[in-house]
Scaffold this motif. Structure first.
Motif, mmCIF file in Angstrom:
data_model
loop_
_atom_site.group_PDB
_atom_site.id
_atom_site.type_symbol
_atom_site.label_atom_id
_atom_site.label_comp_id
_atom_site.label_asym_id
_atom_site.label_seq_id
_atom_site.Cartn_x
_atom_site.Cartn_y
_atom_site.Cartn_z
ATOM 1 N N ALA A 1 40.271 26.403 9.542
ATOM 2 C CA ALA A 1 39.262 25.412 9.931
ATOM 3 C C ALA A 1 39.871 24.012 9.966
ATOM 4 O O ALA A 1 39.651 23.247 10.902
ATOM 5 N N ARG A 2 40.669 23.674 8.951
ATOM 6 C CA ARG A 2 41.281 22.332 8.896
ATOM 7 C C ARG A 2 42.296 22.142 10.017
ATOM 8 O O ARG A 2 42.419 21.043 10.557
ATOM 9 N N THR B 1 42.231 23.564 12.990
ATOM 10 C CA THR B 1 41.448 23.355 14.215
ATOM 11 C C THR B 1 40.920 21.914 14.248
ATOM 12 O O THR B 1 40.971 21.236 15.271
ATOM 13 N N GLN B 2 40.431 21.471 13.101
ATOM 14 C CA GLN B 2 39.895 20.115 13.008
ATOM 15 C C GLN B 2 40.990 19.077 13.284
ATOM 16 O O GLN B 2 40.767 18.108 14.000
ATOM 17 N N LEU C 1 41.648 18.629 16.844
ATOM 18 C CA LEU C 1 40.616 17.841 17.522
ATOM 19 C C LEU C 1 40.720 16.354 17.213
ATOM 20 O O LEU C 1 40.211 15.525 17.952
ATOM 21 N N GLN C 2 41.372 16.026 16.092
ATOM 22 C CA GLN C 2 41.467 14.616 15.705
ATOM 23 C C GLN C 2 42.692 13.925 16.295
ATOM 24 O O GLN C 2 42.787 12.694 16.246
ATOM 25 N N ARG D 1 37.462 16.489 23.067
ATOM 26 C CA ARG D 1 36.144 16.833 22.545
ATOM 27 C C ARG D 1 35.185 17.257 23.636
ATOM 28 O O ARG D 1 34.481 18.251 23.520
ATOM 29 N N LEU E 1 33.003 20.671 24.149
ATOM 30 C CA LEU E 1 31.537 20.645 24.151
ATOM 31 C C LEU E 1 30.987 21.305 25.411
ATOM 32 O O LEU E 1 29.986 22.002 25.380
ATOM 33 N N THR F 1 33.332 22.528 15.274
ATOM 34 C CA THR F 1 34.148 21.543 14.558
ATOM 35 C C THR F 1 33.958 20.151 15.166
ATOM 36 O O THR F 1 33.972 19.157 14.447
ATOM 37 N N VAL F 2 33.742 20.100 16.475
ATOM 38 C CA VAL F 2 33.418 18.811 17.100
ATOM 39 C C VAL F 2 32.115 18.268 16.495
ATOM 40 O O VAL F 2 32.011 17.075 16.191
ATOM 41 N N VAL G 1 30.996 18.798 13.483
ATOM 42 C CA VAL G 1 31.326 18.290 12.143
ATOM 43 C C VAL G 1 31.975 16.904 12.268
ATOM 44 O O VAL G 1 31.689 15.993 11.479
ATOM 45 N N GLU G 2 32.814 16.733 13.275
ATOM 46 C CA GLU G 2 33.471 15.446 13.496
ATOM 47 C C GLU G 2 32.466 14.335 13.806
ATOM 48 O O GLU G 2 32.643 13.198 13.374
ATOM 49 N N MET G 3 31.406 14.684 14.553
ATOM 50 C CA MET G 3 30.381 13.679 14.873
ATOM 51 C C MET G 3 29.739 13.146 13.593
ATOM 52 O O MET G 3 29.535 11.950 13.431
ATOM 53 N N ARG H 1 30.998 13.235 10.570
ATOM 54 C CA ARG H 1 32.016 12.525 9.799
ATOM 55 C C ARG H 1 32.145 11.083 10.306
ATOM 56 O O ARG H 1 32.175 10.141 9.518
ATOM 57 N N GLU H 2 32.209 10.936 11.616
ATOM 58 C CA GLU H 2 32.368 9.605 12.187
ATOM 59 C C GLU H 2 31.154 8.733 11.963
ATOM 60 O O GLU H 2 31.266 7.521 11.816
ATOM 61 N N LEU I 1 34.069 23.334 6.353
ATOM 62 C CA LEU I 1 34.408 21.945 6.651
ATOM 63 C C LEU I 1 33.372 20.970 6.096
ATOM 64 O O LEU I 1 33.276 19.831 6.539
#
Lengths: 320, 318
Positions: free
Chosen positions: A179-180, A182-183, A186-187, A307, A311, B183-184, B186-188, B190-191, B215
């Motif tokens: 999971a991390r 993948t995250q 994305l970052q 992103r 989506l 995960t996107v 989750v990022e929203m 977080r931001e 996460l």
């Protein structure tokens, strides 16, 4: 010695015969067999063409797993210079199923990460058949951190049957590590360009393939579950892998239609295993082209573009 | 009118068309075998009063017992393309969907809602294990994205209750793509600086654990919940040895550093209120000031009359 897949059996007979003729000619200098042998070669080439023109999804799985297919290390050696492997997750261990480090691609410094399957019994065991443990994903996260800080694009080469289903891997947080990773993909404020060179097995693949641009070799596969695993759950019979491979839509061609991948990299006739250098060169060209597409994009644009891509993904199904 | 129509016919009719009696007034605890009366079970939030075994809860039961007064508003989830791969195994995917919808009365395997807990506004998402093993496909991905977007818009924390066998195989690669998609989401959060709390319930496995369920800013699990990436059966087949007692259960994960807390269902609501209020910088709730959740016993009667589905199977993926 060529390894023949079951659907390549008609080919093995003809190629074997051509080889036999030439061996006879070598033993007996008087004989001129080249004409006959060349005819056999042409016939073999035709058969090979026909076989590979319309490979079934299951046949593609077999090709994707072919032991003589070029693996991560082969690509890294041929396509990058100054490859400097970096090791360890700084927590527990160095997972050899994942190789990675600094390198130059067309002179430009990059970070390269990939699954390595190994090429013989010793190296296969050493690399755990390309099945990473949490340490592998955490090493990848470290390398992505490095790339992000020093503004180097990341190139990932995906070739894994899946994450390793072991006791220790679970205890040390296999899920969290995937999971991390993948995250982290994305970052990334730098381009992440990824190629599936063989098997893209489930979560183990997603952890590196959550990319800005994703390409697949013509006969590689990318799937949520192996056809055998899917067959044993949904058909309650692992032998139904052909049907499962068909239903899962795991070929590069189907995934391009679904909008999951961006490009298909052509393989030489008879698959990457028959002309490794040509396959590797094609992958190199594709990586160069994908990096080129992203030239000049600033960090925010890189993150936002990736992103948005995810989506939107799947919104149209096969009609995409 | 005569004797026959007035007396005999109703008598005969009553023999054949008995008054409808709810059949599942009693539930047998799968762990200890105790027979539990439905009202008592509901008052205990589907926890066995004898052995404390936590039985599954549907998203509606979960929300009714979570939100103040059992009041919540559903958040709309954009519908994805049905059967995107035209998948067919022994059954067609649309037929499996219809069967699951009939059995559960739900559209899909996740419900999203907004409301208040202890007068604290939140958005909550809950996965429905009774719907095709809670499996994650395009809809579940859309639901999590919708939940995150709603939370960001309203500046509220998101509490997510996970329960799934893994990815929805019938959506092939698109189910796998929900790992990055969620995960996107989750990022929203977080931001936007909003808390994201995951409550892992039995079972949470496969691609779900390897994405949004692991996460969270805070991970809480229900007692004895199975939480894993690869299922115990797959691991036993790979390593060919018996796994230790309690392997991959909530307490085991707590010991191995993967969770913050393991909390019994009875204490969960209070715990969530406390945590969320601290993370949101709100004042503590005044004891005795908390509005109760819904009247669970009346829900139990509804539950008893609701249709029962065929038991869900776990889709294990690795």
């Amino acid at each position: 010695m060529t390894t023949y897949l079951d659907f390549e059996k008609p080919l093995s007979a003809i190629e074997g015969k051509a080889e036999e003729l030439r061996a006879m000619a070598r033993a007996n200098g008087e004989m001129d067999v080249e004409k006959e042998a060349a005819a056999l070669d042409r016939k073999a080439a035709d058969i090979l063409n026909d076989l590979y023109k319309n490979l079934s999804p299951w046949a593609k799985c077999q090709v994707a797993r072919h032991p003589e297919r070029p693996h991560c290390r082969d690509y890294v050696e041929a396509l990058f210079t100054e490859f400097t492997p970096l090791a360890g997750d700084r927590n527990f261990a160095d997972d050899l199923a994942v190789v990675g480090g600094l390198a130059r691609f067309e002179d430009r410094p990059v970070v390269v990460i990939g699954h390595e399957k190994g090429h013989d019994t010793t190296t296969r065991i050493e690399h755990n058949f390309g099945m990473a443990r949490p340490e592998g994903y955490r090493k990848a996260i470290r390398l992505m951190d490095l790339a992000d800080r020093f503004n180097m694009p990341v190139i990932s080469l995906v070739d894994t049957p899946g994450a390793y289903p072991g006791k220790g891997a679970e205890e040390r947080g296999q899920s969290e590590a995937i999971a991390r990773s993948t995250q982290r993909c994305l970052q990334l404020g730098v381009p992440l360009v990824s190629v599936i060179i063989g098997e893209g097995g489930s979560g183990g693949a997603v952890a590196f393939a959550t990319a800005s641009r994703l390409a697949m070799l013509e006969h590689s596969i990318y799937s949520v579950i192996s056809p055998e695993g899917c067959a044993s759950i949904l058909w309650r019979d692992a032998e139904k892998m052909r049907e499962a491979a068909e239903a899962l839509k795991l070929t590069a061609q189907d995934l391009k239609k679904l909008g999951v991948i961006d490009r298909i990299i052509p393989e030489p006739r008879g698959g990457a295993q028959r002309d490794r250098a040509a396959a590797i060169a094609n992958v190199g060209k594709a990586i160069g082209a994908m990096l080129g597409e992203m030239q000049g994009m600033d960090r925010t644009a890189v993150v936002q573009e990736r992103r948005k891509k995810f989506l939107k993904m799947g919104a149209k199904g096969l009609a995409a | 009118m005569n004797w026959i129509s007035n007396y005999v016919r109703p008598k005969i009719n009553s023999l054949f068309s008995r008054r409808e009696v709810p059949e599942n007034l009693w539930t047998k605890c799968p762990e200890c075998g105790t027979m539990l009366f439905h009202r008592e079970l509901a008052e205990n939030l589907n926890v066995c009063s004898n052995c404390q075994h936590h039985m599954p809860m549907t998203p509606r039961e979960r929300f009714a017992t979570l939100f103040d007064g059992g009041i919540y508003t559903e958040v709309e989830v954009p519908a994805p393309v049905a059967d995107p791969l035209q998948f067919r195994d022994q059954k067609k995917y649309p037929d499996r969907m219809k069967a699951a919808q009939k059995a559960t009365g739900e559209k899909e395997a996740m419900l999203v809602a907004e409301g208040e807990i202890g007068r604290t506004p939140i958005v909550a998402a809950c996965q429905d294990f009774s719907f095709m093993a809670g499996s994650m496909g395009m809809y579940v991905g859309n639901a999590i994205i919708a939940a995150a977007e709603r939370a960001v818009k309203l500046k509220r924390p998101l509490i997510l209750f996970s329960a799934a066998g893994g990815a929805r195989m019938q959506e092939g690669i698109l189910s796998l793509m929900q790992m990055p998609r969620t995960t996107v989401a989750v990022e929203m959060l977080r931001e936007a600086g909003l808390p994201y709390i995951v409550v892992l319930t039995h079972p949470t496995t496969g691609g779900v654990t390897a994405s949004y369920a692991m996460l969270g800013d805070i991970h809480i699990a229900e007692p004895n919940a199975l939480i894993c990436f690869a299922g115990p059966r797959v691991i036993e087949q790979t390593i060919r040895e018996k796994l230790p007692e309690g392997f991959q259960r909530a307490e085991y994960l707590l010991d191995h550093g993967m969770l913050d807390r393991v909390i019994a269902r009875a204490q969960m609501r209070g715990e969530l209120i406390t945590i969320v209020r601290m993370l949101m910088g709100l004042t503590p709730v005044v004891a005795g000031d908390l509005p109760p959740p819904a009247d669970v016993a009346s829900l139990a009667d509804q539950r008893a009359t609701a249709a029962t589905g065929e038991p869900a199977e776990i889709d294990e993926t690795s």
